[in-house]
Design an enzyme around this catalytic site. Structure first.
Site, PDB file in Angstrom:
ATOM      1  N   GLY A  18       0.777  -1.246   0.000  1.00 13.29           N
ATOM      2  CA  GLY A  18       0.000   0.000   0.000  1.00 13.29           C
ATOM      3  C   GLY A  18       0.801   1.285   0.000  1.00 13.29           C
ATOM      4  O   GLY A  18       0.276   2.345   0.343  1.00 13.29           O
ATOM      5  N   HIS A  49       2.442   0.420 -13.162  1.00 15.65           N
ATOM      6  CA  HIS A  49       3.184  -0.819 -13.422  1.00 15.65           C
ATOM      7  C   HIS A  49       4.664  -0.472 -13.463  1.00 15.65           C
ATOM      8  O   HIS A  49       5.070   0.430 -14.206  1.00 15.65           O
ATOM      9  CB  HIS A  49       2.733  -1.432 -14.752  1.00 15.65           C
ATOM     10  CG  HIS A  49       3.402  -2.738 -15.027  1.00 15.65           C
ATOM     11  ND1 HIS A  49       3.017  -3.915 -14.400  1.00 15.65           N
ATOM     12  CD2 HIS A  49       4.462  -3.051 -15.809  1.00 15.65           C
ATOM     13  CE1 HIS A  49       3.811  -4.894 -14.808  1.00 15.65           C
ATOM     14  NE2 HIS A  49       4.686  -4.405 -15.667  1.00 15.65           N
TER      15      HIS A  49
HETATM   16  C1  GRF Z   1       4.367  -1.414  -6.952  1.00 16.74           C
HETATM   17  O1  GRF Z   1       5.666  -1.619  -7.424  1.00 16.74           O
HETATM   18  C2  GRF Z   1       3.397  -1.288  -8.099  1.00 16.74           C
HETATM   19  O2  GRF Z   1       3.941  -0.610  -9.186  1.00 16.74           O
HETATM   20  C3  GRF Z   1       3.166  -2.733  -8.454  1.00 16.74           C
HETATM   21  O3  GRF Z   1       3.126  -3.417  -7.219  1.00 16.74           O
HETATM   22  C4  GRF Z   1       3.838  -2.668  -6.257  1.00 16.74           C
HETATM   23  C5  GRF Z   1       2.881  -2.331  -5.172  1.00 16.74           C
HETATM   24  O4  GRF Z   1       3.482  -1.631  -4.133  1.00 16.74           O
HETATM   25  N1  GRF Z   1       1.990  -2.876  -9.270  1.00 16.74           N
HETATM   26  P1  GRF Z   1       2.604  -0.927  -3.042  1.00 16.74           P
HETATM   27  O5  GRF Z   1       1.552  -1.923  -2.570  1.00 16.74           O
HETATM   28  O6  GRF Z   1       1.976   0.294  -3.655  1.00 16.74           O
HETATM   29  O7  GRF Z   1       3.562  -0.574  -1.934  1.00 16.74           O
END
Ligand code: GRF
EC number: 2.1.2.2
Length: 215
Positions: free
Chosen positions: A11, A108
């Site tokens: 998150g 992404h």
């Molecule tokens: C991030 O690297 C996002 O780009 C990818 O998954 C990860 C999630 O991280 N889709 P978080 O849960 O926002 O810390």
């Protein structure tokens, strides 16, 4: 504009967006965090920030469409009009995308269309690219295939592992995603087919294109 975030895990991107809104850097309200995993760390972050969150269990619905229909219902009820997927580990169905035309975003951590889907940092390191990065895009019915809104380049060194590359990319995610949300809140994002344009933005410098303005 009322912003909702869908997350499954840590998150940190949710927190970056919610904080930017709570601190008044984005002219929007934070509507709701939805998590599909009860144990998502995102929930603790929401508690700390004092924003609304809800856990909706995907396994208590007969199909993904039924789950998404419920999410759409909830999101409409709270008046959300920009939906940010942030570390959300489920694919959203067509009915979800159609419920919020051009208003569902995803982040992404690669330069799409390179390395979509799972383990993008592993894919980038294994392929041997010298530049990777992060993409914020509109969500369509494919996997990481929607029109690109903004990207940011991050160098890859020979010593990088998927983990070290993830650590280098993440701080840029935390800047790029709130910036894109702000551009939407300011009504500057226009789309013509696959081409998304942020009006008045600087498209001529790196690492972020368009250039970051506020984050
Ligand atoms: C991030 O690297 C996002 O780009 C990818 O998954 C990860 C999630 O991280 N889709 P978080 O849960 O926002 O810390």
């Amino acid at each position: 504009m009322r912003v909702a975030v869908l997350a499954s895990g840590r998150g940190s991107n949710f927190e970056a967006i919610a904080r930017a809104i709570l601190e008044g850097k984005i002219n929007a309200e934070f509507a709701l965090l939805i998590v599909n995993r009860r144990t998502a760390e995102a929930v603790q972050r929401a508690e700390k920030l004092g924003v609304n969150w809800i856990y909706v269990d995907p396994f208590s619905f007969p199909s993904r469409e039924d789950y998404d229909r419920r999410l759409v219902e909830i999101l409409k009820r709270v008046g959300a009009d920009l939906i940010c997927l942030a570390g959300y580990n489920l694919l959203v169905s067509g009915l979800f995308v159609d419920a919020f035309p051009d208003r569902v975003l995803n982040i992404h951590p690669s330069l799409l269309p390179s390395f979509p889907g799972l383990k993008p940092h592993w894919q980038a390191v294994t392929y041997g690219v010298k530049i990777s990065g992060v993409t914020v895009h509109l969500v369509d019915k494919g996997v990481d295939t929607g029109p690109v809104v903004a990207q940011c380049a991050v160098p890859v060194s020979p010593e990088d592992t998927p983990e070290s590359l993830a650590d280098k990319v993440l701080p840029w995610e935390h800047r790029l995603y709130p910036q894109v949300v702000k551009w939407f809140a300011d009504g500057r994002v226009k789309r013509e087919g696959r081409k998304v344009v942020v009006e008045g933005a600087d498209y001529n410098s790196l690492p972020a294109v368009p250039a970051l303005e506020d984050f």
